[in-house]
Scaffold this motif. Structure first.
Motif, short mmCIF file in Angstrom:
data_model
loop_
_atom_site.label_atom_id
_atom_site.label_comp_id
_atom_site.label_asym_id
_atom_site.label_seq_id
_atom_site.Cartn_x
_atom_site.Cartn_y
_atom_site.Cartn_z
N GLU A 145 -0.45 -5.12 -12.25
CA GLU A 145 0.83 -5.06 -11.12
C GLU A 145 1.30 -6.55 -11.28
OE1 GLU A 145 3.21 -3.28 -9.99
OE2 GLU A 145 1.34 -1.89 -8.96
N PHE A 154 1.82 0.14 -0.28
CA PHE A 154 1.02 1.47 -1.08
C PHE A 154 0.69 0.97 -2.50
CE2 PHE A 154 3.69 3.71 2.41
CZ PHE A 154 2.71 4.46 2.71
N GLU A 157 -2.05 -1.69 -1.86
CA GLU A 157 -3.43 -1.11 -1.70
C GLU A 157 -3.87 -0.52 -3.01
OE1 GLU A 157 -6.48 1.79 -0.93
OE2 GLU A 157 -4.54 2.30 -1.62
N ASN A 158 -2.97 0.24 -3.74
CA ASN A 158 -3.88 0.94 -4.86
C ASN A 158 -4.05 -0.06 -5.95
OD1 ASN A 158 -2.64 2.24 -7.62
ND2 ASN A 158 -3.82 3.58 -6.45
N ARG A 162 -8.10 -0.53 -7.18
CA ARG A 162 -8.44 -0.20 -8.75
C ARG A 162 -9.17 -1.47 -9.19
NH1 ARG A 162 -3.78 0.32 -12.11
NH2 ARG A 162 -2.57 -0.29 -10.39
N HIS A 196 -7.19 11.38 -5.01
CA HIS A 196 -6.00 10.71 -5.87
C HIS A 196 -5.52 11.52 -6.62
CE1 HIS A 196 -6.19 6.12 -4.79
NE2 HIS A 196 -7.31 6.52 -4.41
N ILE A 231 -7.03 7.14 -10.99
CA ILE A 231 -7.06 6.54 -9.57
C ILE A 231 -5.61 5.68 -9.70
CG2 ILE A 231 -9.53 6.75 -8.90
CD1 ILE A 231 -9.69 3.51 -9.69
N LYS A 232 -4.89 5.68 -10.33
CA LYS A 232 -3.58 5.12 -10.36
C LYS A 232 -2.55 5.86 -9.75
CE LYS A 232 -1.44 3.41 -14.06
NZ LYS A 232 -0.91 3.31 -15.58
N ASN A 233 -3.09 7.33 -9.47
CA ASN A 233 -2.15 8.05 -8.66
C ASN A 233 -2.49 7.51 -7.21
OD1 ASN A 233 -1.02 10.22 -10.40
ND2 ASN A 233 -3.09 9.88 -11.05
N ARG A 234 -1.27 7.68 -6.42
CA ARG A 234 -1.46 7.18 -4.96
C ARG A 234 -1.98 8.48 -4.46
NH1 ARG A 234 3.60 6.99 -0.88
NH2 ARG A 234 2.39 7.24 0.97
N ALA A 235 -2.99 8.13 -3.44
CA ALA A 235 -3.74 9.01 -2.60
C ALA A 235 -2.88 9.50 -1.37
CB ALA A 235 -4.90 8.37 -1.95
N ARG A 312 -5.38 -0.55 4.59
CA ARG A 312 -5.24 0.87 5.15
C ARG A 312 -4.29 0.89 6.50
NH1 ARG A 312 -10.83 3.99 3.31
NH2 ARG A 312 -10.08 4.81 1.58
#
Length: 315
Positions: A145, A154, A157-158, A162, A196, A231-235, A312
């Motif tokens: 990142e 967001f 957090e991600n 990870r 995710h 899990i790179k996808n945002r929940a 969170r």
């Protein structure tokens, strides 16, 4: 000892930039430093450039090559030195669980780094810095990142999630991965995958179900890559709501009518954006303490990292 994470040296306050300054990131230095063991790298200093130094940029030649050259004197080409440095340095970083890079840097930027044509115009979309590009090619599963993007709650957090997750993966595997360890790890992250990336949740579930048919080494590398990509996808709120409702079902025989309504209302408030995810999870964790469930107590979704990071609160 903290989790080993690479970082562009200027991001943790080292005065290694072209102007003799730094790009210190407060979140990195003041909060993450308590959990991460940062290992600083400055590729430009690594190839012997002085501090301060003339600026450099990425330039695409007529042949289609990306070159690292001097901004004012494009005949000064540092591409070969940077590629050699990258090829020597990156293998020594294999133990890392993440990396924070300096945005916009022609060596460290992760995306949208300015890429110039020989006439001085820029190419739309830009590119990645040479060192970071090589790092991503060599370790595509590694959480990376940019310092500036960590200001987004967001994305922050991600990324942190990870890093903790990859560290957990390696710790679970120990010195020797086994099929049993991989199955156990996957079981603990089922709700995470559901939140995710539902598509990956199903695909990886099928993959784990067929683990006996795989060569163990091939499975390990394929699973690590696909899992970390998922899990790179945002929940998002919709997926999180589905997970919360899934969790709610585990308490249908344990809660009274009022408790059920309280939890259902809180989940709905989260779904509508009136409450943060943390509120629903706090109540669910409370009920889990009162009504222990062996499966739920292993689910990382409920407690993915130290609460002290307060990641969170905005979700």
């Amino acid at each position: 000892m903290g989790i080993p994470v690479g970082v562009s040296a200027c991001v943790i306050g080292q005065k290694v930039r072209f102007d003799g300054g730094h790009k210190r990131n407060a979140f990195v230095e003041e909060q993450l430093v308590d959990y991460f063991d940062f290992q600083p790298v400055c590729p430009e200093v690594g190839i012997g450039l002085p501090v301060p130094r003339p600026t450099i940029r990425l330039m695409k030649t007529e042949k289609g090559d990306d070159r690292l050259v001097g901004t004012k004197d494009t005949t000064k080409d540092f591409t070969k030195e940077m590629l050699i440095f990258s090829d020597k340095k990156i293998p020594s970083l294999n133990q890392l669980r993440g990396y924070v890079v300096c945005a916009k840097s022609p060596t460290c930027g992760m995306e949208r780094v300015k890429l110039y044509m020989e006439n001085g115009n820029t190419i739309p979309g830009g590119t990645a810095g040479i060192f970071t590009r090589k790092l991503m090619e060599a370790m595509p599963w590694l959480p990376i990142e940019e310092d500036g993007r960590l200001q987004d709650p967001f994305l922050r957090e991600n990324f942190v999630f990870r890093v903790f997750t990859l560290n957990d993966f390696y710790n679970c595997m120990g010195n020797e991965p086994t099929r049993a360890k991989l199955v156990k790890f996957h079981s603990r992250y089922k709700l995470v995958l559901m939140a995710h990336c539902p598509v990956a949740y199903k695909a990886l579930g099928r993959m784990v179900a067929e683990i006996a048919d795989w060569d163990l080494g091939e499975f390990y590398h394929s699973y690590r890559l696909q899992f970390m990509e998922a899990i790179k996808n945002r929940a998002n709120r919709r997926n999180n709501t589905n997970v919360l409702m899934h969790l709610q079902g585990y308490f249908k025989h344990d809660l009274d009518k009022q408790q059920k309504k309280e939890l259902a209302d809180l989940i709905m408030d989260y779904r509508l954006g009136n409450m943060p995810l943390l509120a629903a999870l706090t109540l669910i964790n409370h009920h889990l303490q009162q009504n222990p469930d062996a499966y739920l107590q292993t689910q990382v979704f409920l407690n993915p990292y130290p609460q002290e990071l307060k990641l969170r609160y905005a979700m």
